[in-house]
Design a protein around this motif. Structure first.
Motif: not given
Length: 472
Positions: A10, A81, A83-85, A96, A100
């Motif tokens: 991030y 949505k 995007i894997d965190l 969201i 993301q």
């Protein structure tokens, strides 16, 4: 402000944005997540806010007319949505998170093809795995339609509008087909027609396509900047969007509808030399200036590089880019930057082959040489030809035009002209501004004036010199 829980990823993504860009992204997210409503919107909990599809849709309909079509809003949401965190519970959430949102903006606006691809795959299809050509086509059409819609909505079409151009619906389909024609399978083959729509494409192939077809990324950037109003007021560092649409001069107040539509203007403009992409100025329109070859010559000679577009009686639209000022002489002119193009039924650009230097030709009033305007091929067999007996033309390019490798551009080899426009591109040469007029080229008009006792300098009959026009 940030807790330790935020991932390194991030922060890496955030660091791609300038401070003022970060502030702008923060504000947009705060608006979408509803956290700017409270006076303490910047409190520590703000970063934990989330955003829903409904909020994204509400943001759109808060305007009187939606800035983006509904289906594009849903695609953007699916992209965010996807995007894997790290460290988040498995299973997709309908919300969201801010991380993301930031990673999505970073990958789409600042990333390379590799970083964009997972998001674009989810924007094409909500499910994982290869996607069909038909799904890519629907995504691409949505994308182009959204660009036209949002630029029109934000009044960013620079003097063009949906009233003074051809209907964009066919142009959207034509440009989508043109971009899709660049899809290559792993073995290098390009599926075409119905076969293309049924073929499955995996992420590697689509990543290669996004890498080779810059319009996809530029269009996504426009949709986000102008549609979601993210970074829209901050200059685009890449300048990709700057000359996406050229400024339009010479249409205002004339009640004219151009032969071009917005998607074809964007596409043809992208093939011009970079220094000519900022402005198009109407020099000649058969609907304004009449159907006469001497009128045509009078309006286009010595005006710098030009685009010529024709419509035949069958509705086919095609033309060429002339890299040099047109001159009336019996020799070929121009250079290898010239090209021919088709706008309808298909959109395509055909560039120099190296076979000969028959780029452009304009002649009138000669006994021994052909009289007319031509581009590519040879006398009697031009890729594009307008006869000085105005209204007749040909595109004799079987199997292909030698100079530009273009096919026959008109519906019939010998065609009848329905309408024609010529646009100067870039800045019209200073030396000719306001000096050349039809009176300089057409001795008959001049003689009539002198017989009537009027001097040659009769400014009333000259074309007005266009001042800069604003968009609306």
């Amino acid at each position: 402000k940030m807790g330790n829980t935020e991932s390194n990823a991030y922060h890496n993504h955030l660091s791609r944005f300038l401070p003022e860009e970060q502030t702008d992204i923060d504000e947009v997210f705060d608006t979408l997540s509803g956290s700017s409503a409270s006076a303490g919107g910047k409190n520590a909990k703000a970063t934990k806010k989330t955003m829903t599809l409904a909020a994204l849709q509400a943001r759109q309909s808060a305007h009187t007319r939606e800035a983006l079509p509904e289906q594009m809003t849903v695609r953007l949401y699916n992209g965010m949505k996807s995007i894997d965190l790290p460290g988040k519970s498995s299973g997709p959430s309908e919300q969201i998170a801010k991380e993301q949102f930031v990673i999505f903006m970073s990958d789409i606006l600042k990333g390379n093809a590799d970083e964009k691809i997972t998001i674009i795959m989810r924007m094409i299809s909500k499910t994982e795995g290869p996607v069909k050509g038909k799904q890519i086509q629907e995504f691409t059409e949505d994308l182009i339609m959204s660009v036209v819609h949002v630029l029109s909505y934000r009044k960013e079409l620079k003097g063009w509008n949906l009233e003074n151009t051809r209907d964009s619906a066919s142009g959207v389909k034509a440009l989508a087909s043109q971009l899709l024609s660049e899809l290559k399978l792993a073995d290098g083959t390009k599926p075409v027609g119905p076969q293309l729509l049924e073929t499955s494409f995996d992420p590697r192939v689509i990543e290669d396509w996004v890498y080779r077809v810059p319009q996809v990324s530029v269009f996504l950037s426009v949709v986000i900047r102008q549609g979601l109003h993210v970074l829209h007021s901050i200059p685009d560092q890449t300048n990709d969007i700057l000359n996406l649409v050229p400024r339009c001069k010479g249409m205002k107040g004339r009640g004219l509808v151009s032969l071009f539509d917005i998607p074809s203007i964007i596409y043809i403009n992208s093939h011009l030399p970079a220094e000519l992409q900022h402005k198009w100025q109407l020099l000649f329109s058969s609907r304004l200036h009449g159907e006469s070859f001497s009128q045509l010559c009078g309006h286009i000679v010595n005006k710098g590089p030009c685009i010529v577009i024709l419509k035949d009686l069958d509705g086919f639209l095609f033309g060429g880019f002339a890299s040099h000022s047109w001159e009336v002489k019996p020799q070929f002119q121009g250079d290898n930057r010239c090209f021919l193009f088709s706008v309808f039924p298909s959109l395509a650009v055909y560039t120099y082959t190296g076979y000969n230097d028959h780029f452009m030709y304009l002649n009138n009033g000669q006994q021994t040489m052909p009289n007319g305007l031509g581009m590519g091929g040879q006398h009697g067999y031009f890729g594009l030809w307008i006869d000085s007996d105005y209204g007749k033309g040909h595109s004799k390019a079987k199997p292909r035009c030698t100079t530009y490798n273009s096919p026959q551009l008109s519906a019939k080899e010998d065609f009848t002209l329905d309408a024609m426009e010529v646009w100067a591109v870039g800045d019209v040469p200073e030396s000719t501004k306001g000096k050349k007029s039809i009176l300089d080229v057409d001795p008959e008009a001049q003689a009539l004036l002198e017989m009537a006792g009027k001097s040659r300098q009769s400014e009333g009959l000259r074309e007005p010199i266009e001042e800069d026009e604003d968009d609306e």
